[in-house]
Design a protein around this motif. Sequence first.
Motif, PDB file in Angstrom:
ATOM      1  N   PHE A  60      41.652  60.517 -21.927  1.00 40.08           N
ATOM      2  CA  PHE A  60      41.909  61.542 -22.947  1.00 40.08           C
ATOM      3  C   PHE A  60      43.291  61.447 -23.578  1.00 40.08           C
ATOM      4  CE2 PHE A  60      42.453  63.481 -18.700  1.00 40.08           C
ATOM      5  CZ  PHE A  60      43.810  63.762 -18.725  1.00 40.08           C
ATOM      6  N   ASN A  61      44.196  60.632 -23.013  1.00 40.87           N
ATOM      7  CA  ASN A  61      45.510  60.533 -23.656  1.00 40.87           C
ATOM      8  C   ASN A  61      45.782  59.168 -24.264  1.00 40.87           C
ATOM      9  OD1 ASN A  61      46.173  58.977 -21.398  1.00 40.87           O
ATOM     10  ND2 ASN A  61      47.487  60.529 -20.473  1.00 40.87           N
ATOM     11  N   LEU A  62      44.756  58.305 -24.313  1.00 39.80           N
ATOM     12  CA  LEU A  62      44.950  56.982 -24.905  1.00 39.80           C
ATOM     13  C   LEU A  62      45.175  57.059 -26.415  1.00 39.80           C
ATOM     14  CD1 LEU A  62      42.320  54.811 -22.990  1.00 39.80           C
ATOM     15  CD2 LEU A  62      44.763  55.052 -22.551  1.00 39.80           C
ATOM     16  N   VAL A  63      44.744  58.157 -27.039  1.00 36.70           N
ATOM     17  CA  VAL A  63      44.940  58.313 -28.477  1.00 36.70           C
ATOM     18  C   VAL A  63      46.401  58.565 -28.816  1.00 36.70           C
ATOM     19  CG1 VAL A  63      44.541  60.813 -28.459  1.00 36.70           C
ATOM     20  CG2 VAL A  63      44.034  59.499 -30.530  1.00 36.70           C
ATOM     21  N   CYS A  64      47.184  59.001 -27.817  1.00 39.59           N
ATOM     22  CA  CYS A  64      48.573  59.379 -28.064  1.00 39.59           C
ATOM     23  C   CYS A  64      49.508  58.177 -28.001  1.00 39.59           C
ATOM     24  CB  CYS A  64      49.015  60.418 -27.045  1.00 39.59           C
ATOM     25  SG  CYS A  64      48.125  61.987 -27.198  1.00 39.59           S
ATOM     26  N   ALA A  65      50.254  57.962 -29.078  1.00 44.18           N
ATOM     27  CA  ALA A  65      51.211  56.854 -29.132  1.00 44.18           C
ATOM     28  C   ALA A  65      52.599  57.294 -28.679  1.00 44.18           C
ATOM     29  CB  ALA A  65      51.294  56.305 -30.554  1.00 44.18           C
TER      30      ALA A  65
END
Length: 201
Positions: A60-65
Amino acid sequence: MNRKVLRTMGSAFALAAATLATVTAPGVVAHADPVTPVANLDVNRYLGTWYQLAAVPQYFNLVCARDTRADYTLDAQGDVVVHNSCTTWSGGPNDIQGTATIVDPATRAQLHVSFPGVPTQDARYGPANYIVTALGADYSWALVTDPNRLSGFVLSRTPALEPGEWDRVRAAITAAGENPCWYLTSPTTGGSETITPLCTA
């Protein structure tokens, strides 16, 4: 996302995944003891803004750069309103809002966090899935995991920590039965600009 960033991410994720797989391979128990929460969490002091400085990778946090943060406030029922936000790889905003309910009145450091519409996390009430295992002086940083030690977050009131504080964070991770190599640093404006396993950072 350029190739250099992709290579850096790939190497960091590979090392973290390999380390995690080695420790949690079938028949191998990473840590038999239950996760120990801090003795007493002052919820009012815990409210406010936290910057994520490192985390165990989750789907769920892979979208966050970069610039991943959590803002905690109280609702009318006394539960914690959770507002998570970050900047995506395309430079746009991403956020989600949920609720954290205290399930351990003795320490108040074990909570059930839910996010409506998110698979496996949409139940409003349930067992603890957010355990505060360590706190810095004056609540300057916090270490959070879950009962199975499959997740982990290093949170800070500021976008960066001093080297001595990082030493205390790594010691707290080890004391919680986790491995600092599982954690990848989170790029933050005013802090780290790289994604690196915490054991090598």
